[in-house]
Design an enzyme around this catalytic site. Structure first.
Site: not given
Length: 538
Positions: A367, A410
Site C-alpha cells: 500500500h 497507490c
C-alpha cells in the site's frame, strides 16, 4: 488537557523526525538560515534539534505548525504533511500569505537541488582561491553557506553566482535570473506576520519580511497543484479485467544516447564508423561475471486497518521468474514492517554484495501514499529514503552502475477516468491528470537511478485479486517480449505505459497511468537470455 495536546504534538514531531534522513536535515537547516541564528543551527544534529530551535524562536507551536509544513513541502517530503493535518494543496494555498522562507533562500535551495556532483567539483575548482583550504565540501548547500559566510553571496548580490552558473551550466542561470526578475517586479507588500530579527551565516543581523513568489526553476516546473484533502489507506481492488497482450507490439526508441544528442551533423564521411561505434558506448556495461541482485518486498497482510493485498503473490512470483530469466539473483521478503525494510536496505547496501555485478534492482509491492509506501505495521517510509541507501556514497560498489526501483503502490485515492475521443472529433483538452508532478522528487540527485511508479502522484493503482496488478503484469509481459528484441529499459517502460493505459475495469470507468523517472546516463539494455521467456516455457 493542555499537557495531552502538548504530548500529542511532540509525538507528531518525533514521527516526522523518524522519517527524515541526513540530507533532509541539512536541507531544513539551510532553509531556516534566515530565521534562526547560524551558530545555533550549526549545532543542530537532527530534525528534532531544529524543531526545538523553531519552538524557542516562537516559529512553531501546537496551534501553528504552518512553518514546519512549509519546510516539509519545500524539501518535497509531502507524505509527512498529513501528520500536521495539511496537504500539498493547502500549503500551496497559504504560501502567499503565510510563507516564511524568503524568495532568496528558495532560489538558493532550488539551485542546489539541480547542481550535480560533477558540477559541484567544477564549481569548487573555479572557486579554489575563495574557499577554505582544508574544509571538505560534500554538498552544494555547504558550498553556498561558505559563500554567504564570506560575504560573496547575499540577497542583493548574486553576481558571483551568475558567473559560476554561466561557466558550469547555463541552464542553472535561469533560476538566478528568475529570482532577479521577480525581485524587481514584485512590489513590497505589508507583512502580516511579525518581523523577526535573524542572523545570516556571516553573523550580520538582518530583518526578514518573507514574500511568496513563483520562482521559475526545474523544480517549479514539475511541482504543480496536486494532492487531496483525504488520503487513501487502501489499494483499489475491484472486478477488473486485462486486455490481451499484443504479440506484435514494437517498442519505439524514445531515448537517444548522449553521443547521438551531441552529434555534429557536419562530420566528414570518414567518421561515420566512429559515429556508429559511439552508439555502442551509450549503453551500461552488462557483461560482468554476475548480473546482480533483485530484491522483491511483497507486503500482503497488514496490521490494523490496512486491507490484505490479495493477488500480490502472483506479482511476486512472476517478478522472480522474469528477473531470474534475465540473470539476476532474486530474493523475496514478505510482510516487512517499515523498520524491517530500512534494516533490509542497510544489509543490502553492503558493497561486498555488489562487487563484480552489473546492476541492482528492487521491487516493492505494498500500500502507499504520495512519495511513500507502507510497512506491514502501517508505518510509512519514503521512497527517497529507500533509494538513498544505494547512492555512490552509501554503496560505492554500485557507483556508476544502474539501480532500478519498481514501486507497485497507490499514490493517493483519486481515480483516473477515461477520455473518449471520436475519430472525427476535436481532441478534448487533457485533464489535470497530465499535469501532475513526476516522481523525480523521490530520486536521489545522483546519476544512474531509475524509478518506475505504478501510477502518477495522487492516484490509485489497481490489483486483480487473482491475476495481480496491472502494472507488474504489464512490466513482466513487456520485459519478456522486448528484451529479446534488444530494446532498452525506457522503451520497454513506454510500452508498459501504453499497455496499462489501455486497461480498464469491467465498467470501463477506471483507468491507470504509470510513470517512470530516471537519472540514467546511458541506455540500460538487458543481455538477451539464451533460454526462452518464462511465458514460453512449459
Amino acid at each position: 488537557m493542555g499537557d495531552d495536546i502538548s504530548l500529542n504534538f511532540r509525538q507528531k514531531l518525533l514521527l516526522i523526525d523518524d522519517n527524515l534522513g541526513t540530507e533532509d536535515v541539512a536541507a531544513l537547516k539551510f532553509l531556516c538560515l534566515d530565521l534562526i541564528p547560524f551558530k545555533k543551527l550549526e549545532s543542530a544534529q537532527s530534525a528534532l534539534d531544529i524543531f526545538q530551535l523553531l519552538m524557542a524562536e516562537e516559529y512553531l507551536n501546537e496551534e501553528d505548525t504552518f512553518l514546519l509544513a512549509e519546510l516539509l513541502y519545500r524539501i518535497k517530503c509531502h507524505f509527512l504533511l498529513q501528520k500536521l493535518n495539511y496537504t500539498k494543496e493547502r500549503v500551496q494555498e497559504y504560501l502567499p500569505e503565510k510563507g516564511r522562507v524568503s524568495p532568496y533562500r528558495q532560489m538558493l535551495y532550488e539551485l542546489a537541488e539541480n547542481i550535480t556532483s560533477d558540477m559541484l567539483k567544477e564549481i569548487i575548482f573555479l572557486l579554489r582561491d575563495h574557499l577554505p583550504k582544508r574544509q571538505p565540501i560534500f554538498s552544494a548547500l555547504k558550498l553556498l553557506i561558505l559563500l554567504e559566510k564570506q560575504g560573496l553571496l547575499t540577497e542583493s548580490n548574486v553576481k558571483m553566482l551568475e558567473e559560476i552558473c554561466t561557466s558550469v551550466s547555463p541552464d542553472l542561470l535561469e533560476t538566478v535570473n528568475s529570482y532577479k526578475r521577480e525581485k524587481v517586479s514584485l512590489p513590497r507588500q505589508e507583512n502580516t506576520l511579525p518581523i523577526k530579527e535573524s542572523a545570516q551565516p556571516g553573523g550580520t543581523k538582518v530583518f526578514s519580511s518573507p514574500q511568496e513568489t513563483s520562482i521559475k526553476s526545474v523544480s517549479s516546473k514539475i511541482n504543480g497543484h496536486y494532492g487531496e484533502e483525504s488520503r487513501s489507506l487502501w489499494e483499489h481492488v475491484g472486478n477488473v479485467h486485462s486486455l490481451p497482450t499484443r504479440q506484435d507490439d514494437k517498442a519505439g526508441n524514445v531515448v537517444q544516447g548522449i553521443s547521438e544528442v551531441n552529434l555534429n551533423l557536419e562530420l566528414p564521411a570518414e567518421f561515420i564508423s566512429a559515429k556508429n561505434e559511439s552508439k555502442k558506448l551509450t549503453s551500461y556495461k552488462m557483461d560482468g561475471p554476475k548480473r546482480g541482485f533483485c530484491l522483491v518486498i511483497n507486503n500482503v497482510k497488514f496490521d490494523g486497518y490496512l486491507g490484505e493485498r490479495k493477488g500480490s503473490c502472483k506479482d511476486a512470483g512472476e517478478l522472480k521468474q522474469v528477473f531470474t530469466w534475465l540473470g539476476l539473483e532474486v530474493e523475496i521478503y514478505k510482510d516487512q514492517t517499515a523498520k524491517e525494510i530500512k534494516d533490509l536496505m542497510e544489509i543490502w547496501q553492503d558493497s561486498e554484495k555488489h562487487i563484480n555485478r552489473d546492476c541492482f534492482i528492487c521491487c516493492i509491492l505494498s500500500h502507499g501514499e504520495s512519495g511513500a509506501i507502507y510497512g506491514k505495521d502501517g508505518e510509512l517510509i519514503s521512497i527517497r529514503t529507500i533509494m538513498s541507501y544505494f547512492t555512490a556514497k552509501q554503496c560505492p560498489a554500485l557507483a556508476e552502475k544502474p539501480k532500478l526501483f519498481f514501486i507497485q503502490a497507490c499514490q493517493g485515492q483519486k481515480i483516473q477516468c477515461p477520455v473518449y475521443v471520436e475519430p472525427d472529433a476535436q481532441v478534448p483538452k487533457l485533464p489535470s491528470v497530465q499535469q501532475k508532478i513526476s516522481p523525480f522528487e523521490s530520486i536521489p540527485e545522483e546519476a544512474d537511478f531509475l524509478l518506475g511508479m505504478a501510477t502518477i502522484d495522487g492516484y490509485a493503482s489497481f490489483r486483480h485479486v487473482e491475476q495481480g496488478t496491472w502494472y507488474i503484469q504489464a512490466l513482466c509481459s513487456k520485459l519478456q517480449l522486448l528484451v529479446p528484441r534488444g530494446e532498452d529499459i525506457l522503451s520497454i517502460l513506454t510500452e508498459v505505459n501504453e499497455d496499462v493505459s489501455r486497461r480498464a475495469d469491467s465498467l470501463g470507468k477506471k483507468k491507470q497511468m504509470p510513470q517512470p523517472a530516471y537519472t540514467l546516463r546511458k541506455k540500460f539494455i538487458f543481455p538477451v537470455p539464451r533460454d526462452p521467456p518464462p511465458s514460453q516455457q512449459h
